[in-house]
Each structure stands twice: as structure tokens, then as C-alpha cells.
Design a protein around this motif. Sequence first.
Motif, PDB file in Angstrom:
ATOM      1  N   SER A  31       0.816  -1.221   0.000  1.00 31.91           N
ATOM      2  CA  SER A  31       0.000   0.000   0.000  1.00 31.91           C
ATOM      3  C   SER A  31       0.848   1.269   0.000  1.00 31.91           C
ATOM      4  O   SER A  31       0.462   2.271  -0.597  1.00 31.91           O
ATOM      5  CB  SER A  31      -0.935   0.020   1.210  1.00 31.91           C
ATOM      6  OG  SER A  31      -1.915  -0.969   1.067  1.00 31.91           O
ATOM      7  N   ASP A  32       1.999   1.240   0.687  1.00 31.48           N
ATOM      8  CA  ASP A  32       2.871   2.423   0.706  1.00 31.48           C
ATOM      9  C   ASP A  32       3.407   2.731  -0.691  1.00 31.48           C
ATOM     10  O   ASP A  32       3.445   3.887  -1.115  1.00 31.48           O
ATOM     11  CB  ASP A  32       4.045   2.235   1.678  1.00 31.48           C
ATOM     12  CG  ASP A  32       3.672   2.592   3.118  1.00 31.48           C
ATOM     13  OD1 ASP A  32       2.609   3.212   3.321  1.00 31.48           O
ATOM     14  OD2 ASP A  32       4.457   2.257   4.021  1.00 31.48           O
ATOM     15  N   ILE A  34       2.068   1.792  -3.547  1.00 34.79           N
ATOM     16  CA  ILE A  34       0.937   2.232  -4.367  1.00 34.79           C
ATOM     17  C   ILE A  34       0.535   3.660  -4.007  1.00 34.79           C
ATOM     18  O   ILE A  34       0.220   4.463  -4.887  1.00 34.79           O
ATOM     19  CB  ILE A  34      -0.248   1.259  -4.213  1.00 34.79           C
ATOM     20  CG1 ILE A  34       0.137  -0.126  -4.742  1.00 34.79           C
ATOM     21  CG2 ILE A  34      -1.478   1.780  -4.949  1.00 34.79           C
ATOM     22  CD1 ILE A  34      -0.852  -1.218  -4.387  1.00 34.79           C
ATOM     23  N   ALA A  35       0.579   3.982  -2.712  1.00 35.81           N
ATOM     24  CA  ALA A  35       0.216   5.336  -2.277  1.00 35.81           C
ATOM     25  C   ALA A  35       1.134   6.386  -2.900  1.00 35.81           C
ATOM     26  O   ALA A  35       0.707   7.508  -3.180  1.00 35.81           O
ATOM     27  CB  ALA A  35       0.245   5.434  -0.757  1.00 35.81           C
ATOM     28  N   VAL A  38       0.095   6.636  -6.802  1.00 35.14           N
ATOM     29  CA  VAL A  38      -1.165   7.315  -7.139  1.00 35.14           C
ATOM     30  C   VAL A  38      -1.093   8.831  -6.961  1.00 35.14           C
ATOM     31  O   VAL A  38      -2.011   9.542  -7.369  1.00 35.14           O
ATOM     32  CB  VAL A  38      -2.377   6.738  -6.366  1.00 35.14           C
ATOM     33  CG1 VAL A  38      -2.574   5.262  -6.695  1.00 35.14           C
ATOM     34  CG2 VAL A  38      -2.273   6.984  -4.868  1.00 35.14           C
ATOM     35  N   VAL A  87      -6.470   9.678  -1.043  1.00 35.18           N
ATOM     36  CA  VAL A  87      -5.507   8.630  -1.411  1.00 35.18           C
ATOM     37  C   VAL A  87      -6.064   7.215  -1.264  1.00 35.18           C
ATOM     38  O   VAL A  87      -5.838   6.359  -2.129  1.00 35.18           O
ATOM     39  CB  VAL A  87      -4.203   8.797  -0.590  1.00 35.18           C
ATOM     40  CG1 VAL A  87      -3.228   7.661  -0.873  1.00 35.18           C
ATOM     41  CG2 VAL A  87      -3.557  10.143  -0.911  1.00 35.18           C
ATOM     42  N   HIS A  88      -6.803   6.956  -0.193  1.00 32.27           N
ATOM     43  CA  HIS A  88      -7.217   5.576   0.082  1.00 32.27           C
ATOM     44  C   HIS A  88      -8.064   4.933  -1.013  1.00 32.27           C
ATOM     45  O   HIS A  88      -7.815   3.774  -1.378  1.00 32.27           O
ATOM     46  CB  HIS A  88      -7.921   5.489   1.440  1.00 32.27           C
ATOM     47  CG  HIS A  88      -6.994   5.664   2.595  1.00 32.27           C
ATOM     48  ND1 HIS A  88      -7.404   5.739   3.897  1.00 32.27           N
ATOM     49  CD2 HIS A  88      -5.647   5.786   2.635  1.00 32.27           C
ATOM     50  CE1 HIS A  88      -6.375   5.898   4.683  1.00 32.27           C
ATOM     51  NE2 HIS A  88      -5.297   5.937   3.942  1.00 32.27           N
ATOM     52  N   VAL A  91      -5.716   3.894  -3.772  1.00 34.60           N
ATOM     53  CA  VAL A  91      -4.885   2.749  -3.370  1.00 34.60           C
ATOM     54  C   VAL A  91      -5.702   1.461  -3.427  1.00 34.60           C
ATOM     55  O   VAL A  91      -5.231   0.434  -3.921  1.00 34.60           O
ATOM     56  CB  VAL A  91      -4.288   2.972  -1.959  1.00 34.60           C
ATOM     57  CG1 VAL A  91      -3.598   1.707  -1.456  1.00 34.60           C
ATOM     58  CG2 VAL A  91      -3.303   4.140  -1.981  1.00 34.60           C
ATOM     59  N   ARG A  92      -6.932   1.511  -2.942  1.00 29.42           N
ATOM     60  CA  ARG A  92      -7.784   0.306  -2.956  1.00 29.42           C
ATOM     61  C   ARG A  92      -8.028  -0.187  -4.374  1.00 29.42           C
ATOM     62  O   ARG A  92      -7.979  -1.392  -4.640  1.00 29.42           O
ATOM     63  CB  ARG A  92      -9.116   0.580  -2.248  1.00 29.42           C
ATOM     64  CG  ARG A  92      -9.019   0.511  -0.740  1.00 29.42           C
ATOM     65  CD  ARG A  92     -10.378   0.434  -0.074  1.00 29.42           C
ATOM     66  NE  ARG A  92     -11.172   1.628  -0.264  1.00 29.42           N
ATOM     67  CZ  ARG A  92     -11.106   2.716   0.513  1.00 29.42           C
ATOM     68  NH1 ARG A  92     -10.266   2.753   1.520  1.00 29.42           N
ATOM     69  NH2 ARG A  92     -11.881   3.748   0.276  1.00 29.42           N
ATOM     70  N   ARG A  94      -6.153   0.262  -7.083  1.00 29.63           N
ATOM     71  CA  ARG A  94      -4.922  -0.310  -7.661  1.00 29.63           C
ATOM     72  C   ARG A  94      -4.587  -1.657  -7.006  1.00 29.63           C
ATOM     73  O   ARG A  94      -4.159  -2.595  -7.682  1.00 29.63           O
ATOM     74  CB  ARG A  94      -3.766   0.681  -7.494  1.00 29.63           C
ATOM     75  CG  ARG A  94      -2.442   0.194  -8.058  1.00 29.63           C
ATOM     76  CD  ARG A  94      -2.494   0.047  -9.580  1.00 29.63           C
ATOM     77  NE  ARG A  94      -1.212  -0.432 -10.082  1.00 29.63           N
ATOM     78  CZ  ARG A  94      -1.090  -1.411 -10.975  1.00 29.63           C
ATOM     79  NH1 ARG A  94      -2.164  -1.995 -11.484  1.00 29.63           N
ATOM     80  NH2 ARG A  94       0.107  -1.792 -11.377  1.00 29.63           N
ATOM     81  N   SER A  95      -4.795  -1.768  -5.696  1.00 27.31           N
ATOM     82  CA  SER A  95      -4.556  -3.029  -4.985  1.00 27.31           C
ATOM     83  C   SER A  95      -5.425  -4.145  -5.549  1.00 27.31           C
ATOM     84  O   SER A  95      -4.967  -5.279  -5.727  1.00 27.31           O
ATOM     85  CB  SER A  95      -4.834  -2.866  -3.489  1.00 27.31           C
ATOM     86  OG  SER A  95      -3.960  -1.932  -2.911  1.00 27.31           O
TER      87      SER A  95
END
Length: 199
Positions: A31-32, A34-35, A38, A87-88, A91-92, A94-95
Motif C-alpha cells: 500500500s505504501d 501504491i500510495a 497514485v 488517497v485511500h 490505493v484500494r 490499484r490493490s
Amino acid sequence: MLKIGLTGGIGAGKSEVSRLFAAHGAVIVDSDVIAREVVAPGTDGLAAVVSEFGPQVLREDGALDRPALGAVVFADPERLKALNAIVHPLVRARSAELEAAAAPDAVVVHDVPLLAENGLAPLFDLVVVVDVADEVRVDRLVRLRGMAEEEARARMAAQASRADRLAIADLVIDNGGGLAELSARVDEVWAELAERAVV
């Protein structure tokens, strides 16, 4: 596919555990990382952050000035919420793409620093928490990352408590010792995860 949520407070050693899982063959969704992706230059995410926080959170080269943004959001819970609201969701999304691309029999480890804070435990088959005493974390952040002690404590205070993380843990990896002990514990946990993945 076995979906694992991996978390731990800042300074607990979660990134090292993630690296060790990757060496065993886990598919890591970090997640870091990806964060950062994005909100890279040219993304809609960065444009939204600048719209919310102003151009002072940009470096001269147009990239996000993470320390400047951090100084704002870690001092004000409402500003942190505003950043997370931008951001969240990115991130979700892309995850989910990365998870969908993994093999059907994969162990997919989602490395999520704010798993407890955001109530994400139900999204995973198992939650693995990297745990270490708070004072050890402060020492690591000061000694290894060069943070001032006040900054380290502020970052920790902005996250879930150790008790909150342990309350959602299916498996705990104690990282209070050295690297050899950590590696041995990760080996044990991986054996259990690999066994569950083929059931």
C-alpha cells in the motif's frame, strides 16, 4: 488464493517481514508503494492533493513534498482525514487490480500500514501483525530513520494502538529480537500460510 493483510505500527519492521514473505514466493501488494504511485507527477491523485492542501506541498520539480505534507497532516487529525479521503480509494482500486492479476493458488500479502485504523481486517482471509514494544519502535525511528523523538511519537500516536492491532491479529510476528529470529518466525508463519493456501 489466500489473501493476507499484513500490518504493524511505524518502526515495527513490517517492510522487512514483507520482503521475507516475497522471498518465499508471496505476491506483495504494498500500500505504501501504491500510495506513492497514485500521487506521482501527472496523476489525478496529485492534482487532488494540491487542490486540497495548496501548492506548498509540491517540490520545485513538481513532485509531492512528502515531509511538507506530513508536517501538516500529522499535526491535525482533520487534515489527515482529508488526505486519506483522496488517497485511500485510489490505493484500494490499484490493490484490487494487482490482486486480480495473481495466480489462483497464490498467497497474496497486502502490506497495509493502516489496516486496523481503517477497519480493513474483514477484507482478508487472515491478518498478520508485526509486533514490537512501543519504546523499541521509538528507538528505531530515532536511530535508524533520523526522526526527532517528538516526531516519532506523533507518527505513532496518529496510528492505531498496539492493543488495537493485536486485537485483529490472526497471527503475530514478534520483531523484538534480531534479524535471524525474525526470519525464523517468518519461516514458521509462511509454512502455515502455504498450507492454508492449498486447502
